[in-house]
Design an enzyme around this catalytic site. Sequence first.
Site, PDB file in Angstrom:
ATOM      1  N   ASN A   1       0.870  -1.181   0.000  1.00  0.00           N
ATOM      2  CA  ASN A   1       0.000   0.000   0.000  1.00  0.00           C
ATOM      3  C   ASN A   1       0.902   1.224   0.000  1.00  0.00           C
ATOM      4  OD1 ASN A   1      -1.873   1.983   0.423  1.00  0.00           O
ATOM      5  ND2 ASN A   1      -2.449   1.337   2.494  1.00  0.00           N
TER       6      ASN A   1
ATOM      7  N   LYS B   1       0.112   4.231  -0.384  1.00  0.00           N
ATOM      8  CA  LYS B   1      -0.542   5.431   0.155  1.00  0.00           C
ATOM      9  C   LYS B   1      -0.226   6.640  -0.738  1.00  0.00           C
ATOM     10  CE  LYS B   1      -0.420   3.309   4.667  1.00  0.00           C
ATOM     11  NZ  LYS B   1      -0.394   3.462   6.120  1.00  0.00           N
TER      12      LYS B   1
ATOM     13  N   HIS C   1      -9.775   1.374   4.365  1.00  0.00           N
ATOM     14  CA  HIS C   1      -8.542   1.543   5.142  1.00  0.00           C
ATOM     15  C   HIS C   1      -8.830   2.498   6.301  1.00  0.00           C
ATOM     16  CE1 HIS C   1      -4.507   2.725   6.259  1.00  0.00           C
ATOM     17  NE2 HIS C   1      -4.089   1.621   5.669  1.00  0.00           N
TER      18      HIS C   1
ATOM     19  N   GLU D   1      -7.260   4.888   7.449  1.00  0.00           N
ATOM     20  CA  GLU D   1      -7.028   6.310   7.143  1.00  0.00           C
ATOM     21  C   GLU D   1      -8.227   6.903   6.417  1.00  0.00           C
ATOM     22  OE1 GLU D   1      -3.248   5.647   5.233  1.00  0.00           O
ATOM     23  OE2 GLU D   1      -2.406   5.103   7.178  1.00  0.00           O
TER      24      GLU D   1
ATOM     25  N   GLU E   1      -6.049  -4.724  10.372  1.00  0.00           N
ATOM     26  CA  GLU E   1      -4.994  -3.737  10.604  1.00  0.00           C
ATOM     27  C   GLU E   1      -5.298  -2.951  11.883  1.00  0.00           C
ATOM     28  OE1 GLU E   1      -2.858  -2.651   6.720  1.00  0.00           O
ATOM     29  OE2 GLU E   1      -4.599  -1.362   6.866  1.00  0.00           O
TER      30      GLU E   1
ATOM     31  N   GLY F   1       1.928   2.307  10.787  1.00  0.00           N
ATOM     32  CA  GLY F   1       2.901   3.391  10.655  1.00  0.00           C
ATOM     33  C   GLY F   1       3.575   3.771  11.954  1.00  0.00           C
TER      34      GLY F   1
ATOM     35  N   SER G   1       2.817  -2.143  10.458  1.00  0.00           N
ATOM     36  CA  SER G   1       4.258  -2.266  10.703  1.00  0.00           C
ATOM     37  C   SER G   1       4.811  -3.657  10.382  1.00  0.00           C
ATOM     38  CB  SER G   1       4.601  -1.846  12.136  1.00  0.00           C
ATOM     39  OG  SER G   1       4.243  -0.483  12.352  1.00  0.00           O
TER      40      SER G   1
HETATM   41  P1  PGA Z   1       2.414   0.310   7.730  1.00  0.00           P
HETATM   42  O1  PGA Z   1       0.982   0.552   7.039  1.00  0.00           O
HETATM   43  O2  PGA Z   1       2.955  -0.987   7.166  1.00  0.00           O
HETATM   44  O3  PGA Z   1       3.240   1.500   7.337  1.00  0.00           O
HETATM   45  O4  PGA Z   1       2.170   0.219   9.204  1.00  0.00           O
HETATM   46  C1  PGA Z   1       0.102  -0.505   6.810  1.00  0.00           C
HETATM   47  C2  PGA Z   1      -1.176   0.002   6.190  1.00  0.00           C
HETATM   48  O5  PGA Z   1      -1.644   1.085   6.545  1.00  0.00           O
HETATM   49  O6  PGA Z   1      -1.752  -0.668   5.316  1.00  0.00           O
END
Ligand code: PGA
Length: 253
Positions: free
Chosen positions: A9, A11, A97, A99, A169, A175, A215
């Site tokens: 992803n 982003k 997601h 976000e 998630e 993140g 992560s």
């Molecule tokens: P990350 O993000 O691996 O940077 O924690 C995962 C995601 O949001 O899909």
Amino acid sequence: MRKQIAAANWKMNLTYQEGEKLLNDILSAQILLEPHQLTIFAVPFPYLIMGNSAVSEEINNHIAAQNCYSKRGGAYTGEVSVEMLQSIGVEYCIVGHSERREYFGESNQMLADKVNLCLEYNITPIFCCGEPLPIREANKQNEYVATQLKESLFHLDEAQIQQVIIAYEPIWAIGTGVTASTAQAQEIHQYLRSVIASQYSADVADNISILYGGSVKAGNAAELFAAPDVDGGLVGGASLVADDFIKIIQALK
Ligand code: PGA
């Protein structure tokens, strides 16, 4: 056999040129994948067409959109419909997601609409669920994610739900560098599968890939993916570095 998936992803990161180089670096590693293993690259909308040249010849490598709109089409300036995605050959789309839920107010009902449109246009939704930290601290994560599934997915019939990929998630792990332990991931993935089994059947639950996200790194992917109910990962930060994502793909079981 359930699909094992390494999903990137990106982003809102990388220029087109940086993205193209990253994708080429990863694909040129020519990792040998088994038929049940695949990689998915969720790239920004303007880069989706990249998939047609770089990825589509590779049978196990696919391009995904990071989002779509919940309406079929019309006067929604700036939005992208599922039909548009289908018309350029996109096969997968991330839906819900955290976000999107947090910054763009996406509700479980809106996500149910997106899932329906994706399935209607033969695009596989990668449906994200996961709890924020206070819910985890109150040990209410199971109820929280079960509600997300119920309100966005459980109107689907048996055939439809098996078209969906689920990504668990936990928001506190996205993140942040804090990864859920393998035991925590396995526990909630198993729980999600049991919720699907009681709504549908054990067979249906057994066919659905449940990815872990939050992560995932080159150094922890193999351990996470080895858990029996973890069918790969949805990876943000570590998917932006070719060597790291290559190791994550190689960690698929
Ligand atoms: P990350 O993000 O691996 O940077 O924690 C995962 C995601 O949001 O899909």
